[in-house]
Design a protein around this motif. Structure first.
Motif, short mmCIF file in Angstrom:
data_model
loop_
_atom_site.label_atom_id
_atom_site.label_comp_id
_atom_site.label_asym_id
_atom_site.label_seq_id
_atom_site.Cartn_x
_atom_site.Cartn_y
_atom_site.Cartn_z
N CYS A 21 0.83 -1.21 0.00
CA CYS A 21 0.00 0.00 0.00
C CYS A 21 0.87 1.26 0.00
O CYS A 21 0.58 2.22 -0.71
CB CYS A 21 -0.95 0.00 1.20
N PHE A 22 1.91 1.26 0.79
CA PHE A 22 2.81 2.42 0.83
C PHE A 22 3.45 2.66 -0.53
O PHE A 22 3.62 3.80 -0.96
CB PHE A 22 3.89 2.23 1.89
N LYS A 23 3.80 1.59 -1.24
CA LYS A 23 4.45 1.74 -2.56
C LYS A 23 3.55 2.42 -3.57
O LYS A 23 4.04 3.04 -4.52
CB LYS A 23 4.90 0.38 -3.09
N VAL A 24 2.24 2.31 -3.40
CA VAL A 24 1.32 2.95 -4.34
C VAL A 24 0.67 4.21 -3.75
O VAL A 24 -0.18 4.82 -4.39
CB VAL A 24 0.24 1.97 -4.85
N GLY A 25 1.05 4.59 -2.54
CA GLY A 25 0.55 5.82 -1.95
C GLY A 25 -0.69 5.68 -1.08
O GLY A 25 -1.28 6.69 -0.69
N LEU A 153 -9.85 -6.08 -11.16
CA LEU A 153 -9.03 -6.99 -10.37
C LEU A 153 -8.32 -8.00 -11.27
O LEU A 153 -7.11 -8.22 -11.13
CB LEU A 153 -9.88 -7.72 -9.33
N GLU A 154 -9.05 -8.60 -12.21
CA GLU A 154 -8.44 -9.58 -13.10
C GLU A 154 -7.37 -8.95 -13.98
O GLU A 154 -6.32 -9.56 -14.22
CB GLU A 154 -9.52 -10.27 -13.95
N PHE A 155 -7.59 -7.74 -14.44
CA PHE A 155 -6.60 -7.02 -15.23
C PHE A 155 -5.31 -6.85 -14.42
O PHE A 155 -4.21 -7.11 -14.93
CB PHE A 155 -7.16 -5.66 -15.65
N LEU A 156 -5.45 -6.43 -13.17
CA LEU A 156 -4.26 -6.21 -12.32
C LEU A 156 -3.58 -7.52 -11.95
O LEU A 156 -2.34 -7.59 -11.92
CB LEU A 156 -4.65 -5.43 -11.06
N LEU A 157 -4.35 -8.57 -11.70
CA LEU A 157 -3.75 -9.87 -11.39
C LEU A 157 -2.97 -10.42 -12.59
O LEU A 157 -1.88 -10.96 -12.43
CB LEU A 157 -4.83 -10.87 -10.96
N ARG A 158 -3.52 -10.24 -13.81
CA ARG A 158 -2.81 -10.69 -15.01
C ARG A 158 -1.55 -9.87 -15.23
O ARG A 158 -0.50 -10.40 -15.60
CB ARG A 158 -3.72 -10.61 -16.24
N MET A 159 -1.65 -8.57 -15.02
CA MET A 159 -0.48 -7.70 -15.17
C MET A 159 0.61 -8.11 -14.20
O MET A 159 1.79 -8.21 -14.56
CB MET A 159 -0.87 -6.23 -14.93
N LEU A 160 0.23 -8.36 -12.96
CA LEU A 160 1.20 -8.79 -11.94
C LEU A 160 1.87 -10.09 -12.38
O LEU A 160 3.10 -10.21 -12.30
CB LEU A 160 0.49 -8.99 -10.59
N ALA A 161 1.09 -11.05 -12.86
CA ALA A 161 1.63 -12.34 -13.28
C ALA A 161 2.59 -12.20 -14.46
O ALA A 161 3.59 -12.91 -14.54
CB ALA A 161 0.49 -13.30 -13.63
N GLU A 165 5.71 -7.13 -9.90
CA GLU A 165 5.26 -6.16 -8.91
C GLU A 165 5.65 -4.72 -9.24
O GLU A 165 4.82 -3.82 -9.14
CB GLU A 165 5.87 -6.52 -7.54
N ASP A 166 6.90 -4.47 -9.59
CA ASP A 166 7.35 -3.10 -9.83
C ASP A 166 6.52 -2.42 -10.92
O ASP A 166 6.04 -1.30 -10.73
CB ASP A 166 8.84 -3.06 -10.19
N TYR A 167 6.34 -3.11 -12.03
CA TYR A 167 5.57 -2.54 -13.13
C TYR A 167 4.11 -2.32 -12.70
O TYR A 167 3.54 -1.25 -12.96
CB TYR A 167 5.63 -3.47 -14.35
N THR A 168 3.52 -3.34 -12.08
CA THR A 168 2.11 -3.27 -11.69
C THR A 168 1.87 -2.15 -10.67
O THR A 168 0.92 -1.38 -10.80
CB THR A 168 1.63 -4.62 -11.14
N TYR A 171 2.06 1.17 -12.39
CA TYR A 171 0.84 1.37 -13.17
C TYR A 171 -0.32 1.80 -12.24
O TYR A 171 -1.05 2.74 -12.56
CB TYR A 171 0.47 0.08 -13.92
N ILE A 172 -0.47 1.11 -11.13
CA ILE A 172 -1.55 1.42 -10.19
C ILE A 172 -1.43 2.87 -9.72
O ILE A 172 -2.41 3.61 -9.70
CB ILE A 172 -1.51 0.45 -8.98
N LYS A 173 -0.23 3.24 -9.36
CA LYS A 173 0.00 4.59 -8.83
C LYS A 173 -0.29 5.65 -9.89
O LYS A 173 -0.96 6.64 -9.61
CB LYS A 173 1.44 4.70 -8.34
N ARG A 174 0.20 5.44 -11.12
CA ARG A 174 0.07 6.43 -12.17
C ARG A 174 -1.30 6.43 -12.86
O ARG A 174 -1.82 7.50 -13.19
CB ARG A 174 1.13 6.20 -13.26
#
Length: 181
Positions: A21-25, A153-161, A165-168, A171-174
């Motif tokens: 959570c801290f990593k994404v603000g 949620l599925e979009f983010l889970l696929r992106m993570l996979a 983590e760093d990219y996902t 992306y979440i933050k931006r």
């Protein structure tokens, strides 16, 4: 001994969610995540059914047919999609319908899934594990998870996979939380 191990497990889980959570603000959510797990209603049951390799709530369900700790937990924590189920004003079987989750809770739910997989898988954890875990329970979710929430949620889970983590998290933050192009 189970009390101490349960305390360590939930505290480590909370720490991992806080880190994400801290990593994404999401500082407030990171700090407040799962505080109800330390309440007597959840902690005592969790310690009693602690096994170390899965949620004690499943062991309680197997023992008595439901989880009193889970019923308490899901009603107090907005990062669980079950929190967002309400009575429907439309003709829906059972009269219940999911409401869309705000983005910040979808993100916290993702962090929760990542942390749970890291806790239970330990050194064998990969960024594919949260997606695999989600897909293993997906048959139950369609009626309980709002379509917009499910898609995000599925979009983010696929992106993570696929991208890690760093990219996902970037992306979440931006693109999700702060909508920066």
């Amino acid at each position: 001994m189970k009390v101490w191990r349960h305390f360590k497990t939930i505290t480590y889980h909370k720490y991992l969610v806080m880190q994400g959570c801290f990593k994404v603000g999401l500082y407030k959510q990171g700090l407040l995540h799962d505080l109800s797990k330390y309440s007597p209603s959840e902690f005592i049951v969790g310690a009693k059914y602690y096994q170390g390799n899965r949620s004690p709530n499943n062991a309680e369900r197997e023992d008595i047919g439901y989880s009193s700790a889970w019923l308490h937990h899901k009603g107090r924590n907005k990062h669980h999609y079950e929190y967002w189920i309400d009575y429907s004003m439309k003709e829906i079987p059972g009269g219940m319908a999911p409401a869309p989750m705000p983005d910040k809770y979808i993100v916290e739910m993702l962090m929760d899934r990542i942390a749970a997989c890291k806790v239970y898988h330990g050194k064998t954890y990969t960024d594919k594990d949260p997606l695999i875990y989600y897909e293993s329970g997906k048959e139950q979710a369609p009626l309980l998870l709002h379509e917009k929430t499910r898609k995000k949620l599925e979009f983010l889970l696929r992106m993570l996979a696929q991208k890690g983590e760093d990219y996902t998290f970037s992306y979440i933050k931006r693109r999700i939380l702060y909508k920066i192009s």
